[in-house]
Design an enzyme around this catalytic site. Structure first.
Site, PDB file in Angstrom:
ATOM      1  N   TYR A 144     -34.504   5.046  23.659  1.00 32.23           N
ATOM      2  CA  TYR A 144     -35.506   5.644  24.543  1.00 32.23           C
ATOM      3  C   TYR A 144     -35.015   6.933  25.205  1.00 32.23           C
ATOM      4  O   TYR A 144     -35.807   7.784  25.560  1.00 32.23           O
ATOM      5  CB  TYR A 144     -35.868   4.656  25.658  1.00 32.23           C
ATOM      6  CG  TYR A 144     -36.960   3.677  25.316  1.00 32.23           C
ATOM      7  CD1 TYR A 144     -36.821   2.785  24.262  1.00 32.23           C
ATOM      8  CD2 TYR A 144     -38.131   3.632  26.074  1.00 32.23           C
ATOM      9  CE1 TYR A 144     -37.814   1.861  23.972  1.00 32.23           C
ATOM     10  CE2 TYR A 144     -39.132   2.712  25.787  1.00 32.23           C
ATOM     11  CZ  TYR A 144     -38.965   1.840  24.739  1.00 32.23           C
ATOM     12  OH  TYR A 144     -39.957   0.937  24.461  1.00 32.23           O
ATOM     13  N   ASP A 228     -33.357  -9.610  14.412  1.00 30.30           N
ATOM     14  CA  ASP A 228     -34.368 -10.130  13.483  1.00 30.30           C
ATOM     15  C   ASP A 228     -34.389 -11.656  13.516  1.00 30.30           C
ATOM     16  O   ASP A 228     -35.448 -12.290  13.569  1.00 30.30           O
ATOM     17  CB  ASP A 228     -34.150  -9.598  12.059  1.00 30.30           C
ATOM     18  CG  ASP A 228     -32.716  -9.731  11.553  1.00 30.30           C
ATOM     19  OD1 ASP A 228     -31.811 -10.029  12.367  1.00 30.30           O
ATOM     20  OD2 ASP A 228     -32.493  -9.547  10.340  1.00 30.30           O
ATOM     21  N   ASP A 252     -38.068  -4.385  24.414  1.00 29.84           N
ATOM     22  CA  ASP A 252     -39.480  -4.010  24.458  1.00 29.84           C
ATOM     23  C   ASP A 252     -40.264  -4.885  23.480  1.00 29.84           C
ATOM     24  O   ASP A 252     -41.307  -5.456  23.813  1.00 29.84           O
ATOM     25  CB  ASP A 252     -39.626  -2.531  24.099  1.00 29.84           C
ATOM     26  CG  ASP A 252     -41.074  -2.075  24.090  1.00 29.84           C
ATOM     27  OD1 ASP A 252     -41.802  -2.427  25.038  1.00 29.84           O
ATOM     28  OD2 ASP A 252     -41.481  -1.386  23.133  1.00 29.84           O
TER      29      ASP A 252
END
Ligand code: IPM
Ligand code: MG
Length: 371
Positions: A144, A228, A252
């Site tokens: 980010y 994952d 997020d």
């Protein structure tokens, strides 16, 4: 007895923001009316609402006000009318800048399934009943904010967009410490989530978390998981988790995923905290995880519970009012058990209530409980 006065900056933002904030103010007013606390509330603009007036999604003035308050309460930002603005002027940039300038590195996103809502989850009720996970998301680093970043034009006429995911020792340590501390107050289990099989930023992340664990938190059961796999495990057996610690982008994604277990994105609150200063002050911002929901904005039907429980987190983490936070939780649970629901968490046979009616029901329940 003197009533403590708390300075709150209220940022309603865009879309359903004003509606859920207004509903939350009713709950805040009730707490004031009992004489437990007095709120000195300043209203400010962020996101598209700020852009409309000031041509920027966040002003320096608003940042100053945020820093001068005991806590910031923020609803949500964004809307389709801002999607074509240059990147730097988009509503999201305002929120990201506020998080960064306030130094809010630890984002706490609890995913708690209230009994009454187990059936509203998209997963089987048995899988989620009693679920209580705390996701700790690093909030001011990673892809980010990493440099270099940008979009460049290539000689062949094509474009290339790029970002940098980077984490330094101190950035990992401070958020990991926050997560270990929370785990210590809960079930003493921490799962650190990364992608250390592929990303160097994750290799350092895993090393630092492991080192800190050895040095200071050996009483906590630490595990590591690839992101994952974590996404898969969260929908397979979510109750295996207690505290999940992860970097910004993974957090997020995983927190949106976790929100669905609680029945609706409209249920998930969050707290974003900075370092505790020498004088004991800690920068803090409270916001629901959901967005501005432009499709239902202005209709008065949005679920205010994520916003109201974000206020509950503020009571607990910024105002030292843990008992009041528990009272509010109880009131919300009772209201849901009584079948009072907004449209997003409605079950067959129930009639949806409005945003304000939900807030009023909670205030009525608070009154009852406080007797
Ligand atoms: C969130 C949101 C924000 C984020 C957006 C609005 C910038 O999705 O708080 O999860 O990506 O952090
Ligand atoms: Mg998000």
């Amino acid at each position: 007895m003197s009533v403590p006065v708390r300075k709150i900056l209220s940022l309603a933002g865009d879309g359903i923001g004003t509606e859920v904030m207004t509903a939350t103010r009713r709950v805040m007013d009730w707490f004031q009316s009992t004489g437990r606390v007095k709120f000195e509330i300043t209203e400010g603009l962020i996101g598209g609402a700020s852009y409309d007036v000031h041509k920027v999604p966040l002003t320096d003035d608003t940042i100053k006000q945020a820093m001068a308050s005991d806590a910031v309460l923020l609803a949500c930002i964004g809307g389709p009318q801002y999607d074509t603005l240059p990147y730097e002027l988009r509503p999201e940039r305002g929120l990201l800048r506020l998080r960064k300038e306030m130094g809010l590195f630890a984002n706490l996103r609890p995913a708690i399934v209230m009994d009454a809502l187990a059936a509203a989850s998209s997963l089987k009720a048995d899988l989620v009943r009693g679920l209580d996970i705390m996701i700790v998301r690093e909030l001011i680093g990673g892809a980010y904010f990493g440099e270099p970043r940008g979009i460049e034009n290539l000689p062949n006429g094509a474009r290339r967009g790029y970002n940098t995911m980077a984490y330094a020792t101190h950035e990992i340590q401070r958020v990991a410490r926050a997560a270990f501390e929370l785990a210590r107050k809960r079930n003493k289990r921490l799962c650190s989530v990364d992608k250390a099989n592929v990303l160097e930023a994750s290799v350092v992340w895993r090393d630092e978390v492991t080192k800190l664990h050895k040095a200071e938190y050996a009483d906590i059961e630490l595990s590591h998981m690839y992101v994952d796999n974590c996404a898969m495990q969260l929908v397979r057996t979510p109750k295996q988790f207690d505290v999940i610690l992860t970097e910004n982008l993974f957090g997020d994604i995983l927190s949106d995923l976790a929100s669905m277990m609680t029945g609706s994105l409209g249920m998930l609150p969050s707290a974003s905290l900075g370092a505790v200063a020498a004088d004991g002050r800690q920068a803090a911002l409270y916001e629901p995880v959901h967005g501005s929901a432009p499709d239902i904005a202005g209709k008065g039907i949005a679920n205010p519970l994520a916003m109201i429980s974000s206020f509950g987190m503020m009571l607990k983490y910024s105002l030292g009012m843990g008992a009041e936070a528990d009272l509010l939780d109880k009131a919300m649970q009772n209201v849901l058990s009584a079948g009072i629901r907004t449209g997003d968490i409605i079950e067959p046979g129930q009639t949806p209530v409005s945003t304000n009616a939900m807030a009023d029901a909670i205030v009525a329940e608070l009154k009852k409980l406080a007797k």
